[in-house]
Structures are given as C-alpha cells and as structure tokens.
Design an enzyme around this catalytic site. Structure first.
Site, PDB file in Angstrom:
ATOM      1  N   SER A   1       0.842  -1.190   0.000  1.00 57.58           N
ATOM      2  CA  SER A   1       0.000   0.000   0.000  1.00 57.58           C
ATOM      3  C   SER A   1       0.884   1.249   0.000  1.00 57.58           C
ATOM      4  O   SER A   1       1.719   1.403  -0.886  1.00 57.58           O
ATOM      5  CB  SER A   1      -0.943  -0.069   1.204  1.00 57.58           C
ATOM      6  OG  SER A   1      -1.986   0.844   1.090  1.00 57.58           O
TER       7      SER A   1
ATOM      8  N   ASP B   1      -8.665  -4.557  -6.132  1.00 54.86           N
ATOM      9  CA  ASP B   1      -8.195  -3.778  -4.977  1.00 54.86           C
ATOM     10  C   ASP B   1      -8.985  -2.476  -4.875  1.00 54.86           C
ATOM     11  O   ASP B   1      -8.975  -1.661  -5.803  1.00 54.86           O
ATOM     12  CB  ASP B   1      -6.704  -3.469  -5.129  1.00 54.86           C
ATOM     13  CG  ASP B   1      -6.068  -3.000  -3.832  1.00 54.86           C
ATOM     14  OD1 ASP B   1      -6.674  -2.168  -3.133  1.00 54.86           O
ATOM     15  OD2 ASP B   1      -4.959  -3.468  -3.522  1.00 54.86           O
TER      16      ASP B   1
ATOM     17  N   HIS C   1      -7.512  -5.756  -0.678  1.00 49.72           N
ATOM     18  CA  HIS C   1      -6.384  -4.833  -0.696  1.00 49.72           C
ATOM     19  C   HIS C   1      -5.095  -5.635  -0.571  1.00 49.72           C
ATOM     20  O   HIS C   1      -4.747  -6.128   0.506  1.00 49.72           O
ATOM     21  CB  HIS C   1      -6.526  -3.845   0.449  1.00 49.72           C
ATOM     22  CG  HIS C   1      -5.520  -2.741   0.437  1.00 49.72           C
ATOM     23  ND1 HIS C   1      -5.130  -2.090  -0.709  1.00 49.72           N
ATOM     24  CD2 HIS C   1      -4.812  -2.161   1.451  1.00 49.72           C
ATOM     25  CE1 HIS C   1      -4.239  -1.160  -0.413  1.00 49.72           C
ATOM     26  NE2 HIS C   1      -4.028  -1.192   0.890  1.00 49.72           N
TER      27      HIS C   1
END
Length: 515
Positions: free
Chosen positions: A228, A454, A484
C-alpha cells in the site's frame, strides 16, 4: 491502508495521549560528530505497545520460539542537518531460521497507511511471511511521526469522539461550516502539539531513514517488502538510492502519477467496485443473500441506510451513535478484504434493525480506536505525512465543483471521498509535490504486484508504477482477485512468484497473470 480520507469527519481520528519523552525516543539528542551509520543497536525483548502504537500485549514468540526483539535507531530529525538533533526510530525483528550460510540479510517491511505501526503489525502478520524467514531476518519499524518514533500528536480522545460525530458529507452551509471549522481545529492542535516534527515527516525523510537502517543493520543492499503506502515509500527510496536497491516487492500499489484528487477519485471508484463485487457474491450464494435479492437491491438498501442515517442516527456503541459518516467508514473498512464481507453482512443486517454496533466496531478499527476509548496515533500521523507530501490545497468551493465527478465514480462514496480533500487546506507546513518522484534508473528489478479487485489502491496503479520506475526496473505481476493486496490473499501463484524473487532472485516474466 493507502492514503485513506484525511479528515476526522471522513473517518480518520487522532490520539489524545501526551506521551512521555521516553516514548518519543532520542528526541533532542545532539550526536555531535557521531557517525550514525556506525551506531550499534541494542536489541531487547519488546515492551507492550504504547497507546500511540495501538496498545495491547507484547508480541508472542513464533511457533518455533522465534523471539521478537526491539531496538531504537538514532536518525537526524532534519535530514538537511544530519549532524543536528536526533530522533528515535523504533525497530522490531525476528531472526532468520535455517542455515546461517544461506541468510541473505534483513527484509524490511512497511505495511502502509501512512501512519501504521510496523512494530505492532509485523508480529500480527508474521505467519503469512514465514517462508521468507528461511533466508531473511524479518524487520519492520515505526516510521518517523508514528507509534514510538516521535509520534505526532493532535487532539485528545474526547475531542476525537466528538469530531467523528460531525457530518463528513455536508448538505448545507451549516454542515459545511462545521466540517471546515473542525478541520481547522484539528490541524491547529497538530501544530500546537507537534510543531517541531511536522516539517520532517515527509516520505523523503522516511526513505532516508530506510537507507540509514540498511547500513545500521549491516546490509549492502535494501531488501524490501512494501504494501500500500509502503509502495510509495519504496518508490521514493528507489528514486533517491537506486544503486542501493536489492530485492524489492511492491504489493497493493499506489499510483505515483496521480495527484491527491485523482487518487481520491480512483479510490471512490475502487470502493464502489468492491461493493459491487460484495453484492454479486452475496446474491450468488445458494442459501440466498439476507440483505437483498439482487446485487442492485443490496446496493439500494445500503444507499437507503446511509441516507436515513444522515438525518436520524441509530444507537452504535453506547453512548455513541452510528451516524452516516461512521457507517460509511465501517463499510469501507469491511471492503478492504473479502475476509471481512461476512462482518459487513452482519453489520448491515443489524443496522436495518436499529443496531449500529458492528458497523461502529468496523469504523473504530478504521480510526485506530480501542474499546477503552483510546486512539492510536494512526490518524495524526496519516494526516501529517500526507499533508507534508502533497502540494495541492483544495478549498470547499473547489470540492463542490468536483462533486459531480466523484458521484459519477460512486454514488455511495463519492461525496465522502471528495470532502476528505479539505483535510490539508489549513495545514501549517507546505506540501512537497503534486505526486512523488519514483523514477529509478539503474535500480535492480522491482516486482510490482497489482490486484484487479483492490479497492484502496486500484489496479491501474501497478502499471503506472512500472512506467514511472523506468525501463528495466519495474516488473508487473497481475493478480485477478479481491481485496487490498495480493500476497496476503494466499494465492499460490502470487506467493510462488514473490517468494521465488525474494528467496532465489528469480524475476518473473513481465506481465505474468495469477488468478
């Protein structure tokens, strides 16, 4: 978590704790002529996490009795004055197992946010990375401004509980004023309580800390696993230190070519896609979907719930009520992973009957709030790092003009994502750039993994990262899945590709696809 909404009303909160100077590490130390690259870390058993880290108990040993150790690394507060005052960067590690002759070095993780404590996240997630421990010490850290690394402090817990009751999607002038005033108050509290740190929490500062960490840990190259926001940090590191990149993996990839507005717009579409997929999944089950007969019915009922909560909140977790904003935050939290969809179904069913407790629990997890009412410093750190990084400052008038585009991306989440953009408008520190520079000519190959489902870092960001890193650097791997991130999905194809690169140096064929 990747660049989530950046205001209290947009479901991010701040911690109350005025931490002791001991918690803040080595703040104020003067290293004089000390060469920080030669410092020796004093590894000890890890203490219980601080409030800023999220609280809880000390990390348990791994099944093979692998012990967690923590240490504090000195780093310059201001990297433009490397011989000036230092701060403490908190580290955690568990040593590699197996043949010592096959040990490659340290594999450093950043799990995202920005603002997430790596010191608490790595032990919680370590079982998913156990195979990598056969050749690496697994290491993570609290980036500057986070957890035990000179944490940024803003409002207190009571103030945050109150501000989270504010309407994050204002419908009239009074609600807009309340939102903007709340944002100013929060930002002023950050300036009051953390003035010295706010100019020094940019991603470029954290990247320089990473290179110092590499040297202090004794590695010639940085071996890195960024997830991320961690992909943005890794990209900035590769730009600054391309020759120092070892084996690196970026998973759940932030789009480095987009400005904050473009990323927020993409997230609105990403979470809408995740809700679409949730509704499809629920209604495809043989036993039927308890919250709607068709995907459109499911989404229509969610929309009606949020509309009703705007004018009439329901009981959440006493004494707090579940507002439209809190419910939206809880829904978004559940859409991060397919593993959470069952809790979303449960929370929606309860909310339709007037019980908002499950959705509020999900919102609390998104905000870094514990059951005892204490907040970690996830939110002030997130706001501070984002606002220091991002140059654009969006006014309320600008947001209002852009609402149609956000609503086109998501009729449920568009307003919420759009109004979050005012979070940095009154920030005291100027933002660095429209978007990060991650060009890294001369770097070793970096494996870039994108997930087509995602919600928080939409799939398109992976290809954009590959292009921005430059020719011969980024190697794209696609996972056709949900949630995610890709490696944590436990998909064998993805894990084999990542493990093959990190453990054996086998670079996958560019453009490979896992499903």
């Amino acid at each position: 978590m990747a660049n989530p909404p950046r205001t209290r009303a947009a479901a991010l909160a701040a911690t109350a704790l005025l931490l002791t100077s001991a918690l803040a590490g080595c703040s104020g130390d003067d290293p004089g002529d000390e060469d920080l690259t030669t410092q020796e870390l004093s590894w000890k058993d890890c203490p219980a996490p601080s409030q800023a880290q999220g609280g809880g108990g000390s990390p348990s040993p791994l099944p093979d009795d692998g012990a967690w150790q923590c240490a504090t690394m000195k780093a310059p507060r201001d990297w433009s004055e490397p011989k000036g005052d230092t701060i403490g960067i908190e580290l955690i590690r568990v040593k590699a197992v197996g043949d010592a002759n096959r040990r490659i070095g340290s594999l450093i993780f950043n799990f995202g946010g920005p603002g997430a404590s790596g010191v608490t996240t790595l032990p919680a997630a370590a079982d998913g990375y156990e195979k990598l421990r056969t050749r690496y010490d697994l290491v993570s850290f609290d980036p500057r401004g986070v957890g035990r690394s000179e944490p940024v402090l803003c409002e207190n817990d009571q103030q945050l509980d109150a501000s989270l009751q504010q309407d994050g999607t204002p419908d009239d002038a009074a609600e807009r004023t309340e939102l903007l005033d709340g944002t100013k108050e929060f930002n002023a509290a950050c300036e009051k309580n953390s003035k010295e740190m706010l100019p020094h929490v940019r991603t470029t500062d954290a990247a320089r800390d990473l290179d110092l960490m590499r040297q202090v840990l004794g590695d010639d190259k940085l071996h890195y696993f960024g997830i991320s926001y961690g992909t943005e940090l890794g990209g900035v590191y590769a730009h600054l230190f391309p020759k120092n990149v070892g084996r690196a993996v970026f998973d759940a990839v932030v789009d480095p070519a987009k400005n904050p507005e473009q990323n927020s717009l993409a997230q609105a579409g990403g979470f809408q896609l995740a809700l679409d997929n949730f509704a499809e999944d629920c209604t495809s089950k043989a036993e039927g979907c308890p919250i709607g007969a068709t995907p459109q019915d499911v989404k229509a009922r969610v929309a009606k719930l949020l509309k009703d909560l705007d004018s009439k909140p329901i009981q959440g977790i006493f004494p707090r009520e579940l507002t439209q904003t809190a419910a939206t935050s809880g829904i978004l939290a559940a859409l991060y992973s397919k593993d959470f969809w069952e809790y979303l179904t449960q929370g929606l069913l309860e909310a339709y009957d007037g019980d908002g407790s499950t959705l509020m629990l999900l919102a609390d997890s998104n905000n870094g709030r514990r059951e005892n009412g204490e907040y970690s410093n996830l939110i002030p750190a997130n706001v501070s790092i984002n606002c220091a990084d991002q140059k654009p400052r969006y006014t309320a008038g600008y947001v209002e003009r852009r609402l149609p585009a956000f609503r086109a991306a998501s009729n449920l989440f568009g307003d919420y994502m759009a109004w979050a953009m005012v979070g940095c408008t009154d920030w005291s520190v100027a933002g660095a750039a429209d978007h990060p520079d991650v060009s890294a000519p001369g770097s070793a190959p970096i494996l870039v993994v994108g997930n087509t489902g995602d919600p928080a870092t939409p799939y398109e960001g992976a290809r954009s990262m590959v292009q921005a890193l430059g020719k011969g650097v980024g190697v794209e791997l696609t996972y056709k899945g949900q949630g995610h991130g890709a490696y944590n999905s436990k998909n064998k194809c993805v894990q084999d590709a990542v493990n093959g690169y990190l453990l054996d140096g086998k670079v996958p064929t560019a453009g490979s696809v896992c499903s």
